[in-house]
Design a protein around this motif. Structure first.
Motif, PDB file in Angstrom:
ATOM      1  N   HIS A 253       6.795  -3.101  72.201  1.00  0.00           N
ATOM      2  CA  HIS A 253       5.903  -2.869  73.349  1.00  0.00           C
ATOM      3  C   HIS A 253       4.493  -2.474  72.911  1.00  0.00           C
ATOM      4  O   HIS A 253       4.309  -1.870  71.841  1.00  0.00           O
ATOM      5  N   HIS A 254       3.534  -2.788  73.765  1.00  0.00           N
ATOM      6  CA  HIS A 254       2.168  -2.290  73.632  1.00  0.00           C
ATOM      7  C   HIS A 254       1.764  -1.627  74.952  1.00  0.00           C
ATOM      8  O   HIS A 254       2.300  -1.947  76.021  1.00  0.00           O
ATOM      9  N   LYS A 255       0.816  -0.712  74.848  1.00  0.00           N
ATOM     10  CA  LYS A 255       0.233  -0.085  76.023  1.00  0.00           C
ATOM     11  C   LYS A 255      -1.073  -0.809  76.327  1.00  0.00           C
ATOM     12  O   LYS A 255      -1.838  -1.115  75.413  1.00  0.00           O
ATOM     13  N   VAL A 256      -1.319  -1.111  77.593  1.00  0.00           N
ATOM     14  CA  VAL A 256      -2.567  -1.775  77.974  1.00  0.00           C
ATOM     15  C   VAL A 256      -3.353  -0.877  78.929  1.00  0.00           C
ATOM     16  O   VAL A 256      -2.792   0.016  79.570  1.00  0.00           O
ATOM     17  N   ALA A 257      -4.662  -1.109  79.011  1.00  0.00           N
ATOM     18  CA  ALA A 257      -5.559  -0.220  79.755  1.00  0.00           C
ATOM     19  C   ALA A 257      -5.549  -0.544  81.247  1.00  0.00           C
ATOM     20  O   ALA A 257      -6.037  -1.597  81.668  1.00  0.00           O
ATOM     21  N   ALA A 258      -5.012   0.370  82.034  1.00  0.00           N
ATOM     22  CA  ALA A 258      -4.923   0.159  83.481  1.00  0.00           C
ATOM     23  C   ALA A 258      -6.309  -0.003  84.101  1.00  0.00           C
ATOM     24  O   ALA A 258      -6.509  -0.831  84.996  1.00  0.00           O
ATOM     25  N   GLY A 259      -7.273   0.796  83.648  1.00  0.00           N
ATOM     26  CA  GLY A 259      -8.628   0.712  84.198  1.00  0.00           C
ATOM     27  C   GLY A 259      -9.236  -0.669  84.013  1.00  0.00           C
ATOM     28  O   GLY A 259      -9.914  -1.195  84.901  1.00  0.00           O
ATOM     29  N   TRP A 260      -8.979  -1.271  82.847  1.00  0.00           N
ATOM     30  CA  TRP A 260      -9.486  -2.624  82.563  1.00  0.00           C
ATOM     31  C   TRP A 260      -8.842  -3.638  83.507  1.00  0.00           C
ATOM     32  O   TRP A 260      -9.517  -4.521  84.041  1.00  0.00           O
ATOM     33  N   LEU A 261      -7.537  -3.519  83.711  1.00  0.00           N
ATOM     34  CA  LEU A 261      -6.829  -4.440  84.603  1.00  0.00           C
ATOM     35  C   LEU A 261      -7.409  -4.382  86.020  1.00  0.00           C
ATOM     36  O   LEU A 261      -7.620  -5.413  86.666  1.00  0.00           O
ATOM     37  N   ILE A 262      -7.660  -3.163  86.486  1.00  0.00           N
ATOM     38  CA  ILE A 262      -8.178  -2.974  87.844  1.00  0.00           C
ATOM     39  C   ILE A 262      -9.606  -3.513  87.956  1.00  0.00           C
ATOM     40  O   ILE A 262      -9.951  -4.219  88.907  1.00  0.00           O
ATOM     41  N   ILE A 275     -11.978   6.271 100.854  1.00  0.00           N
ATOM     42  CA  ILE A 275     -11.360   6.150  99.531  1.00  0.00           C
ATOM     43  C   ILE A 275     -11.974   4.946  98.809  1.00  0.00           C
ATOM     44  O   ILE A 275     -12.022   3.848  99.362  1.00  0.00           O
ATOM     45  N   GLU A 276     -12.417   5.162  97.563  1.00  0.00           N
ATOM     46  CA  GLU A 276     -13.090   4.086  96.830  1.00  0.00           C
ATOM     47  C   GLU A 276     -12.609   4.031  95.385  1.00  0.00           C
ATOM     48  O   GLU A 276     -12.340   5.071  94.766  1.00  0.00           O
ATOM     49  N   VAL A 277     -12.498   2.814  94.857  1.00  0.00           N
ATOM     50  CA  VAL A 277     -12.299   2.642  93.414  1.00  0.00           C
ATOM     51  C   VAL A 277     -13.647   2.946  92.763  1.00  0.00           C
ATOM     52  O   VAL A 277     -14.655   2.299  93.076  1.00  0.00           O
ATOM     53  N   LEU A 283     -10.233   3.299  86.875  1.00  0.00           N
ATOM     54  CA  LEU A 283      -8.972   4.040  86.826  1.00  0.00           C
ATOM     55  C   LEU A 283      -8.973   5.227  87.795  1.00  0.00           C
ATOM     56  O   LEU A 283      -7.939   5.814  88.073  1.00  0.00           O
ATOM     57  N   VAL A 284     -10.161   5.549  88.315  1.00  0.00           N
ATOM     58  CA  VAL A 284     -10.332   6.725  89.167  1.00  0.00           C
ATOM     59  C   VAL A 284     -10.548   6.303  90.619  1.00  0.00           C
ATOM     60  O   VAL A 284     -11.353   5.417  90.894  1.00  0.00           O
ATOM     61  N   LEU A 285      -9.820   6.934  91.525  1.00  0.00           N
ATOM     62  CA  LEU A 285     -10.074   6.779  92.955  1.00  0.00           C
ATOM     63  C   LEU A 285     -10.815   8.022  93.433  1.00  0.00           C
ATOM     64  O   LEU A 285     -10.460   9.146  93.052  1.00  0.00           O
ATOM     65  N   VAL A 286     -11.848   7.830  94.234  1.00  0.00           N
ATOM     66  CA  VAL A 286     -12.626   8.966  94.740  1.00  0.00           C
ATOM     67  C   VAL A 286     -12.513   9.027  96.258  1.00  0.00           C
ATOM     68  O   VAL A 286     -12.207   8.039  96.926  1.00  0.00           O
ATOM     69  N   ASN A 287     -12.749  10.221  96.780  1.00  0.00           N
ATOM     70  CA  ASN A 287     -12.657  10.463  98.219  1.00  0.00           C
ATOM     71  C   ASN A 287     -14.021  10.938  98.714  1.00  0.00           C
ATOM     72  O   ASN A 287     -14.447  12.045  98.425  1.00  0.00           O
ATOM     73  N   VAL A 307      -3.035  -6.260  91.008  1.00  0.00           N
ATOM     74  CA  VAL A 307      -2.764  -6.267  89.559  1.00  0.00           C
ATOM     75  C   VAL A 307      -1.495  -7.073  89.271  1.00  0.00           C
ATOM     76  O   VAL A 307      -1.426  -7.834  88.297  1.00  0.00           O
ATOM     77  N   TRP A 308      -0.482  -6.930  90.124  1.00  0.00           N
ATOM     78  CA  TRP A 308       0.752  -7.691  89.936  1.00  0.00           C
ATOM     79  C   TRP A 308       0.492  -9.194  90.044  1.00  0.00           C
ATOM     80  O   TRP A 308       0.949  -9.975  89.203  1.00  0.00           O
TER      81      TRP A 308
END
Length: 336
Positions: A253-262, A275-277, A283-287, A307-308
């Motif tokens: 397995h490898h770990k991949v960067a969620a922030g990059w995917l988003i 609510i905003e990306v 990788l951060v959601l802000v309110n 992402v899926w």
């Protein structure tokens, strides 16, 4: 009389609860009733109350730091309510480096082992000597070794076997006297002078450039876990996305960067109500305010779906979501 929970979690959704119990002495836990639904809270930087909570919020606010110098290391025994970043700064000031890669992670020391906090190539588990907790059933204080804590990537026994059964009261760290820097992550490789203070300052600079201050713009830090995927899927994705950041996890397995995917899915700046990306770090959601828990749930589901569809990767949220009287997991509903 209902009390507002907005000041008690950094995502700051409007919510209330019947009772907030602030623990400043561990002995209070032996008198604390756990018969109602309860939620253990540090600084609320990794917890979001989606709506009114129907139970008791128990806020750990104990303080205290004890240091013992041993032959090869320093043993630090830290009360659960101590602020994590202030602890990191304290260790450097006292000439006990090791935790500098974990600078500026929000929250308390007691919350840190629950999800085995980590950043820039270092995980908390590397330094844990023991975790002490209050056992709710027996009303005893029990210590677990690092091995007994069953640490994994953003994971521990406190999310599984001891979930809702334990209140962490103290964490002990062993910091080696022989310092070995961890410089594997990008910005740290560029350091001209490698000192604990230089690493500390670079980590702070990097985090500040990416992550908004939760006390200025409401957020809960990194919202999603970096997914761990099979090498076969990674190889397929690299053919299409050669820039995909990936890191070795184990032989399969490898770990991949969620922030990059988003971000590559075009979701930066995507907004539902308030609510905003986040524009700087996907990788951060802000309110921004005027938001409800249902808006956040809709946002999380939308990101998971996008992402899926693009990568065939299931994103899991790292932040703990509390709904009514229990924790709520938002799992991807795969299209038929």
């Amino acid at each position: 009389m209902a009390q507002s929970l907005q000041p008690f979690h950094t995502f700051s959704l409007p919510s209330q609860c019947p009772q907030i119990s602030v623990i400043t002495d561990n002995r209070q836990l032996q008198q604390q009733s756990f018969s109602l639904p309860f939620c253990i809270l540090g600084e609320g930087s990794n917890t979001v109350f989606l709506n009114d909570y129907q139970g008791v919020v128990i806020k750990m606010a104990t303080t205290g730091i004890t240091v013992t110098q041993r032959v090869h290391d320093y043993l630090l025994e830290i009360a659960a309510g101590e602020n994590w970043h202030q602890l990191v700064a304290y260790t450097l000031k006292q000439g006990m480096p090791g935790l500098e890669n974990l600078a500026l992670i929000p929250g308390t020391v007691g919350a840190a082992p629950v999800q085995n906090i980590g950043a820039y190539g270092v995980e908390l588990a590397k330094f844990v000597e023991y975790v002490e907790y209050f056992d709710i059933a027996s009303k005893q204080f029990i210590r677990l070794s690092a091995e007994q804590c069953e640490f994994g990537y953003r994971d521990s026994i406190f999310k599984h076997g001891l979930k809702n059964k334990a209140v962490i009261t103290k964490v002990a760290f062993a910091l080696p006297q022989l310092w070995q820097p961890e410089l594997s992550y990008g910005p740290l490789q560029q350091l001209e002078q490698v000192t604990p203070q230089a690493v500390f300052e670079q980590v702070i600079k990097t985090r500040n450039s990416k992550l908004p201050d939760p006390y200025v713009l409401a957020n809960a830090g990194s919202f999603f876990k970096n997914p761990i995927i099979a090498n076969a899927l990674l190889n397929e994705l690299l053919l299409v996305y050669p820039q995909l950041p990936h890191y070795y996890y184990d032989g399969e397995h490898h770990k991949v960067a969620a922030g990059w995917l988003i971000e590559q899915a075009g979701l930066k700046g995507h907004r539902i109500a308030g609510i905003e990306v986040h524009q700087q770090q996907a990788l951060v959601l802000v309110n921004h305010g005027n938001s409800r828990g249902s808006d956040l749930v809709t946002m999380v589901k939308y990101i998971q779906q996008q992402v899926w569809q693009r990568y065939q990767i299931k994103l899991q949220h790292e932040v703990r979501l509390i709904n009514g009287d229990a924790e709520y997991l938002i799992n991807l509903e795969e299209p038929a």
